[in-house]
Scaffold this motif. Structure first.
Motif, PDB file in Angstrom:
ATOM      1  N   TYR A  61       0.853  -1.183   0.000  1.00  0.00           N
ATOM      2  CA  TYR A  61       0.000   0.000   0.000  1.00  0.00           C
ATOM      3  C   TYR A  61       0.893   1.240   0.000  1.00  0.00           C
ATOM      4  N   VAL A  62       0.652   2.137  -0.938  1.00  0.00           N
ATOM      5  CA  VAL A  62       1.384   3.398  -1.008  1.00  0.00           C
ATOM      6  C   VAL A  62       0.372   4.509  -1.273  1.00  0.00           C
ATOM      7  N   ALA A  63       0.325   5.494  -0.406  1.00  0.00           N
ATOM      8  CA  ALA A  63      -0.618   6.606  -0.556  1.00  0.00           C
ATOM      9  C   ALA A  63      -0.110   7.620  -1.570  1.00  0.00           C
ATOM     10  N   LYS A  64      -1.033   8.324  -2.190  1.00  0.00           N
ATOM     11  CA  LYS A  64      -0.756   9.462  -3.074  1.00  0.00           C
ATOM     12  C   LYS A  64       0.192   9.108  -4.224  1.00  0.00           C
ATOM     13  N   THR A  65       0.008   7.947  -4.812  1.00  0.00           N
ATOM     14  CA  THR A  65       0.874   7.545  -5.930  1.00  0.00           C
ATOM     15  C   THR A  65       0.616   8.368  -7.188  1.00  0.00           C
ATOM     16  N   LEU A  66      -0.513   9.066  -7.244  1.00  0.00           N
ATOM     17  CA  LEU A  66      -0.828   9.859  -8.445  1.00  0.00           C
ATOM     18  C   LEU A  66      -0.330  11.301  -8.337  1.00  0.00           C
ATOM     19  N   GLU A  67       0.118  11.701  -7.164  1.00  0.00           N
ATOM     20  CA  GLU A  67       0.555  13.093  -6.952  1.00  0.00           C
ATOM     21  C   GLU A  67       2.042  13.206  -7.272  1.00  0.00           C
ATOM     22  N   ILE A  68       2.381  13.141  -8.543  1.00  0.00           N
ATOM     23  CA  ILE A  68       3.776  13.111  -8.982  1.00  0.00           C
ATOM     24  C   ILE A  68       4.040  14.270  -9.942  1.00  0.00           C
ATOM     25  N   VAL A  75      -0.432   8.290 -14.399  1.00  0.00           N
ATOM     26  CA  VAL A  75       0.560   7.545 -13.633  1.00  0.00           C
ATOM     27  C   VAL A  75       0.264   6.058 -13.733  1.00  0.00           C
ATOM     28  N   VAL A  76       1.270   5.301 -14.135  1.00  0.00           N
ATOM     29  CA  VAL A  76       1.179   3.842 -14.195  1.00  0.00           C
ATOM     30  C   VAL A  76       2.152   3.292 -13.164  1.00  0.00           C
ATOM     31  N   ASN A  77       1.622   2.647 -12.142  1.00  0.00           N
ATOM     32  CA  ASN A  77       2.460   2.141 -11.058  1.00  0.00           C
ATOM     33  C   ASN A  77       1.781   0.917 -10.455  1.00  0.00           C
ATOM     34  N   LEU A  78       2.316  -0.255 -10.724  1.00  0.00           N
ATOM     35  CA  LEU A  78       1.774  -1.490 -10.165  1.00  0.00           C
ATOM     36  C   LEU A  78       2.549  -1.944  -8.930  1.00  0.00           C
ATOM     37  N   GLU A  79       3.594  -1.200  -8.592  1.00  0.00           N
ATOM     38  CA  GLU A  79       4.466  -1.620  -7.489  1.00  0.00           C
ATOM     39  C   GLU A  79       4.023  -1.081  -6.140  1.00  0.00           C
ATOM     40  N   LYS A 117     -12.655  12.030 -16.190  1.00  0.00           N
ATOM     41  CA  LYS A 117     -13.993  12.422 -16.624  1.00  0.00           C
ATOM     42  C   LYS A 117     -14.139  12.207 -18.124  1.00  0.00           C
ATOM     43  N   ASN A 118     -15.165  11.472 -18.477  1.00  0.00           N
ATOM     44  CA  ASN A 118     -15.466  11.174 -19.878  1.00  0.00           C
ATOM     45  C   ASN A 118     -14.295  10.506 -20.596  1.00  0.00           C
ATOM     46  N   GLY A 119     -13.365   9.924 -19.821  1.00  0.00           N
ATOM     47  CA  GLY A 119     -12.308   9.096 -20.391  1.00  0.00           C
ATOM     48  C   GLY A 119     -11.099   9.832 -20.923  1.00  0.00           C
ATOM     49  N   THR A 120     -10.995  11.138 -20.654  1.00  0.00           N
ATOM     50  CA  THR A 120      -9.901  11.920 -21.227  1.00  0.00           C
ATOM     51  C   THR A 120      -9.182  12.725 -20.163  1.00  0.00           C
ATOM     52  N   LEU A 121      -7.860  12.552 -20.088  1.00  0.00           N
ATOM     53  CA  LEU A 121      -7.040  13.343 -19.179  1.00  0.00           C
ATOM     54  C   LEU A 121      -6.938  14.766 -19.726  1.00  0.00           C
ATOM     55  N   ASN A 122      -7.388  15.723 -18.934  1.00  0.00           N
ATOM     56  CA  ASN A 122      -7.326  17.131 -19.330  1.00  0.00           C
ATOM     57  C   ASN A 122      -7.026  17.972 -18.095  1.00  0.00           C
ATOM     58  N   GLY A 123      -5.854  17.712 -17.508  1.00  0.00           N
ATOM     59  CA  GLY A 123      -5.453  18.445 -16.322  1.00  0.00           C
ATOM     60  C   GLY A 123      -5.950  17.789 -15.036  1.00  0.00           C
ATOM     61  N   TYR A 124      -5.463  18.307 -13.932  1.00  0.00           N
ATOM     62  CA  TYR A 124      -5.762  17.761 -12.606  1.00  0.00           C
ATOM     63  C   TYR A 124      -7.263  17.666 -12.310  1.00  0.00           C
ATOM     64  N   PRO A 125      -8.067  18.686 -12.616  1.00  0.00           N
ATOM     65  CA  PRO A 125      -9.491  18.605 -12.281  1.00  0.00           C
ATOM     66  C   PRO A 125     -10.260  17.547 -13.073  1.00  0.00           C
ATOM     67  N   SER A 126      -9.670  17.025 -14.159  1.00  0.00           N
ATOM     68  CA  SER A 126     -10.367  16.006 -14.941  1.00  0.00           C
ATOM     69  C   SER A 126     -10.304  14.629 -14.290  1.00  0.00           C
ATOM     70  N   ARG A 127      -9.411  14.482 -13.297  1.00  0.00           N
ATOM     71  CA  ARG A 127      -9.373  13.198 -12.575  1.00  0.00           C
ATOM     72  C   ARG A 127     -10.625  13.074 -11.711  1.00  0.00           C
ATOM     73  N   PRO A 171      -1.182  18.570  -3.449  1.00  0.00           N
ATOM     74  CA  PRO A 171      -0.087  19.317  -4.080  1.00  0.00           C
ATOM     75  C   PRO A 171      -0.504  20.132  -5.304  1.00  0.00           C
ATOM     76  N   PHE A 172      -1.408  19.597  -6.138  1.00  0.00           N
ATOM     77  CA  PHE A 172      -1.807  20.303  -7.358  1.00  0.00           C
ATOM     78  C   PHE A 172      -2.935  21.299  -7.113  1.00  0.00           C
ATOM     79  N   LEU A 173      -3.348  21.414  -5.851  1.00  0.00           N
ATOM     80  CA  LEU A 173      -4.490  22.268  -5.531  1.00  0.00           C
ATOM     81  C   LEU A 173      -4.114  23.435  -4.620  1.00  0.00           C
ATOM     82  N   LYS A 174      -3.128  23.233  -3.764  1.00  0.00           N
ATOM     83  CA  LYS A 174      -2.891  24.202  -2.697  1.00  0.00           C
ATOM     84  C   LYS A 174      -2.462  25.570  -3.202  1.00  0.00           C
TER      85      LYS A 174
END
Length: 278
Positions: A61-68, A75-79, A117-127, A171-174
């Motif tokens: 278990y690793v927290a915040k793996t997408l905040e890179i 982010v692709v991380n299976l580890e 959202k709707n299957g397309t990465l378009n910046g942080y808020p689209s997650r 991190p991408f919001l503050k």
């Protein structure tokens, strides 16, 4: 609709304008996982979800793996997995198994489709940050169905604003007011919606309606939040539904106690949402 999605996925000309964060080790891990999943017996989707999920047992278990980095990337991380990325990766590999697709690009596109959202990465808020929105958007895509109401859930409405009121945690919001404004818009949308909860004291009576492979989302009394944890239902040898999940206690595991009893140990838990993969 799921069939149309899978057909489109197979014949899409993959070209990724957005940045992908994937180490050579992670890319190798994806190829290895595709082979591992391909070798699994082909069964209906619920049992496929559980079988794929169990191939991750023991993954840390690793927290915040997408905040890179400094900008949003796929982010692709299976580890190392948190509860949401565990569910997303299991769903992505299970959909590839169903479609007999075995390419890295197909996996990447499927993961993007699920996560954004709707299957397309378009910046942080689209997650799809809030899991109730994750459920609704992936239902819109035809990938899942929220069955909570059908198995005894009751509608609730709650003010969702945890991210905007705790922006220092993200991190991408503050320090980004543009991102904040878009997150607030998502929160306002959620605040105008009802969602159903199978309340904590009614889960036992409805446990027989939950199937292996259903996605379980834990609702909460914490102010401003909708969901605190998620995992996959698995009916184990005792005949009871347990939770297959990336546990904050250290790794991907199956809860020792049945889901009903596991939830009793979480004071802030109010119930669950149950989502079935189409």
């Amino acid at each position: 609709m799921k069939i149309l999605f899978l057909i489109a996925l197979l014949f899409t000309n993959f070209s990724f304008a957005q940045q992908i964060t994937c180490s050579p080790q992670s890319k190798e891990a994806v190829h290895a996982k595709i082979k591992e999943v391909k070798a699994l017996k082909k069964v209906e989707i619920g049992n496929t979800i559980v079988a794929v999920g169990k191939t991750f047992l023991g993954t840390p278990y690793v927290a915040k793996t997408l905040e890179i980095g400094t900008t949003e990337s796929l982010v692709v991380n299976l580890e190392g997995l948190d509860c949401t990325t565990f569910v997303e990766n299991v769903l992505a590999f299970s959909l590839l198994k169903s479609s007999d697709s075995t390419s890295f690009d197909a996996f990447i596109k499927t993961l993007e489709t699920i996560r954004y959202k709707n299957g397309t990465l378009n910046g942080y808020p689209s997650r799809l940050h809030y899991f109730t929105e994750w459920i609704a958007n992936n239902q819109f895509k035809g990938l899942v169905t929220d069955i909570t109401a059908k198995i005894g859930g009751t509608p609730v409405q709650k003010e969702i604003n945890f991210m905007s009121t705790h922006r220092e945690l993200y991190p991408f919001l503050k320090d980004d007011n543009a991102n904040l404004a878009q997150i607030q818009a998502s929160e306002q949308y959620l605040n105008n919606q009802e969602f159903c909860i199978l309340e904590k004291n009614t889960i036992a009576a409805n446990e027989h309606l939950i199937q292996s492979g259903d996605i379980i989302a834990l609702t909460t009394s914490i102010k401003g939040l909708d969901i605190t944890h998620t995992g996959i239902a698995t009916r184990e040898k005792d005949g009871r539904i347990h939770l297959l999940h990336a546990s904050t206690s250290g790794a991907v595991k199956i809860s020792e106690k049945p889901l009903v009893d596991y939830l009793k140990g979480i004071k802030s838990n109010t119930g669950i949402m149950v989502v079935r993969v189409n």
